[in-house]
Design a protein around this motif. Structure first.
Motif, PDB file in Angstrom:
ATOM      1  N   PHE A   1       0.831  -1.195   0.000  1.00 51.43           N
ATOM      2  CA  PHE A   1       0.000   0.000   0.000  1.00 51.43           C
ATOM      3  C   PHE A   1       0.874   1.257   0.000  1.00 51.43           C
ATOM      4  O   PHE A   1       1.935   1.293   0.626  1.00 51.43           O
ATOM      5  CB  PHE A   1      -0.888   0.047   1.250  1.00 51.43           C
ATOM      6  N   THR A   2       0.370   2.299  -0.698  1.00 53.77           N
ATOM      7  CA  THR A   2       0.945   3.638  -0.603  1.00 53.77           C
ATOM      8  C   THR A   2      -0.212   4.626  -0.504  1.00 53.77           C
ATOM      9  O   THR A   2      -1.383   4.246  -0.528  1.00 53.77           O
ATOM     10  CB  THR A   2       1.794   3.986  -1.845  1.00 53.77           C
TER      11      THR A   2
ATOM     12  N   CYS B   1       7.885  11.747   4.099  1.00 54.04           N
ATOM     13  CA  CYS B   1       8.723  11.073   3.106  1.00 54.04           C
ATOM     14  C   CYS B   1       7.909  10.008   2.384  1.00 54.04           C
ATOM     15  O   CYS B   1       6.821   9.632   2.839  1.00 54.04           O
ATOM     16  CB  CYS B   1       9.933  10.441   3.785  1.00 54.04           C
ATOM     17  N   PRO B   2       8.402   9.480   1.262  1.00 53.98           N
ATOM     18  CA  PRO B   2       7.730   8.351   0.623  1.00 53.98           C
ATOM     19  C   PRO B   2       7.580   7.204   1.611  1.00 53.98           C
ATOM     20  O   PRO B   2       8.529   6.871   2.336  1.00 53.98           O
ATOM     21  CB  PRO B   2       8.664   7.973  -0.526  1.00 53.98           C
ATOM     22  N   ALA B   3       6.384   6.605   1.650  1.00 57.07           N
ATOM     23  CA  ALA B   3       6.091   5.575   2.651  1.00 57.07           C
ATOM     24  C   ALA B   3       5.367   4.408   1.995  1.00 57.07           C
ATOM     25  O   ALA B   3       4.460   4.602   1.187  1.00 57.07           O
ATOM     26  CB  ALA B   3       5.239   6.161   3.775  1.00 57.07           C
ATOM     27  N   ILE B   4       5.776   3.199   2.369  1.00 57.10           N
ATOM     28  CA  ILE B   4       5.201   1.956   1.852  1.00 57.10           C
ATOM     29  C   ILE B   4       4.772   1.104   3.039  1.00 57.10           C
ATOM     30  O   ILE B   4       5.515   0.970   4.008  1.00 57.10           O
ATOM     31  CB  ILE B   4       6.240   1.194   1.002  1.00 57.10           C
TER      32      ILE B   4
ATOM     33  N   ASN C   1      -5.556   4.364   2.974  1.00 56.73           N
ATOM     34  CA  ASN C   1      -5.822   5.607   3.701  1.00 56.73           C
ATOM     35  C   ASN C   1      -5.341   5.466   5.148  1.00 56.73           C
ATOM     36  O   ASN C   1      -6.093   5.650   6.102  1.00 56.73           O
ATOM     37  CB  ASN C   1      -7.329   5.915   3.655  1.00 56.73           C
ATOM     38  N   PHE C   2      -4.055   5.109   5.295  1.00 56.60           N
ATOM     39  CA  PHE C   2      -3.477   4.863   6.608  1.00 56.60           C
ATOM     40  C   PHE C   2      -2.665   6.083   7.042  1.00 56.60           C
ATOM     41  O   PHE C   2      -1.908   6.658   6.243  1.00 56.60           O
ATOM     42  CB  PHE C   2      -2.558   3.639   6.580  1.00 56.60           C
ATOM     43  N   ALA C   3      -2.782   6.456   8.313  1.00 53.46           N
ATOM     44  CA  ALA C   3      -2.086   7.643   8.810  1.00 53.46           C
ATOM     45  C   ALA C   3      -0.584   7.549   8.619  1.00 53.46           C
ATOM     46  O   ALA C   3       0.076   8.550   8.301  1.00 53.46           O
ATOM     47  CB  ALA C   3      -2.427   7.857  10.282  1.00 53.46           C
ATOM     48  N   ILE C   4      -0.018   6.350   8.791  1.00 54.46           N
ATOM     49  CA  ILE C   4       1.434   6.182   8.675  1.00 54.46           C
ATOM     50  C   ILE C   4       1.908   6.447   7.242  1.00 54.46           C
ATOM     51  O   ILE C   4       3.087   6.709   7.005  1.00 54.46           O
ATOM     52  CB  ILE C   4       1.877   4.773   9.153  1.00 54.46           C
ATOM     53  N   LEU C   5       0.976   6.402   6.275  1.00 48.88           N
ATOM     54  CA  LEU C   5       1.311   6.699   4.888  1.00 48.88           C
ATOM     55  C   LEU C   5       1.010   8.141   4.523  1.00 48.88           C
ATOM     56  O   LEU C   5       1.814   8.804   3.868  1.00 48.88           O
ATOM     57  CB  LEU C   5       0.531   5.771   3.943  1.00 48.88           C
TER      58      LEU C   5
END
Length: 200
Positions: free
Chosen positions: A108-109, A157-160, A148-152
């Protein structure tokens, strides 16, 4: 490369004095075994950190304790590091579903910061490492899902976010908890991180 940093996040808490720090629904029990997701996530994250360090690639585990750190704290840790480094965040999870049928890996992104292009590289690397393992795509032409995750969506920065397998699926359960499954997942993540680190 000199200013790049891999950030590793183990979703959910671990064990403290034999007590699991996360809600019990993040655990699956069999007759003689059990998986606490936060503990499994930490096994993968710390092994990945070891492999990255072995290859002299800078990394930091942002959820380094057994505590189930709040999302706000984990996001703060990521954004604080991103103020000083060119970062990539990998948040490691394992899935669960109410029925035993679903299996396989998902990535997920969120709509931001070129994360999808990086995630697609991780997908291609996944196929190389696991040619016979199920990958759950958004569609045939678009393998990466939007989460739709807060950590993303709240990280700078780019987050996976990876969901390597389903604890609720019998075959996935035994593979993702095996030493081979843990090692190969960490090798895959290390390979993807290495490609990002040496990219322009």
């Amino acid at each position: 490369m000199a200013n790049k940093l891999i950030l590793l996040d183990a979703g959910h808490g671990g064990l403290t004095k034999g007590i699991y720090n996360t809600h019990p629904n993040k655990r699956v029990e069999k007759k003689h075994t059990q998986i606490n997701e936060g503990v499994l996530n930490r096994a993968v994250v710390h092994l990945t950190a070891f492999l990255l360090d072995f290859h002299k690639i800078p990394c930091e585990v942002i959820s380094g304790t057994n505590n189930d750190l709040s999302l706000n704290r984990r996001i703060w840790n990521v954004n604080e590091a991103s103020n000083h480094f060119d970062c990539l965040l990998i948040s490691v999870h394992h899935n669960f579903f109410g029925k035993p049928n679903p299996n396989g890996t998902e990535i997920f992104t969120y709509y931001s910061n070129n994360a999808t292009a990086i995630a697609e590289r991780f997908y291609k690397t996944f196929i190389e490492h696991f040619p016979n393992r199920c990958f759950r795509k958004f569609s045939e032409s678009r393998p990466i899902k939007t989460g739709n995750f807060a950590i993303l969506k709240r990280t700078a920065c780019p987050a996976i976010l990876t969901e390597f397998g389903f604890m609720s699926n019998e075959d996935d359960y035994y593979y993702i908890s095996s030493s081979d499954g843990i090692m190969k997942q960490a090798e895959w993540l290390t390979d993807g991180c290495t490609q990002w680190y040496y990219s322009k």
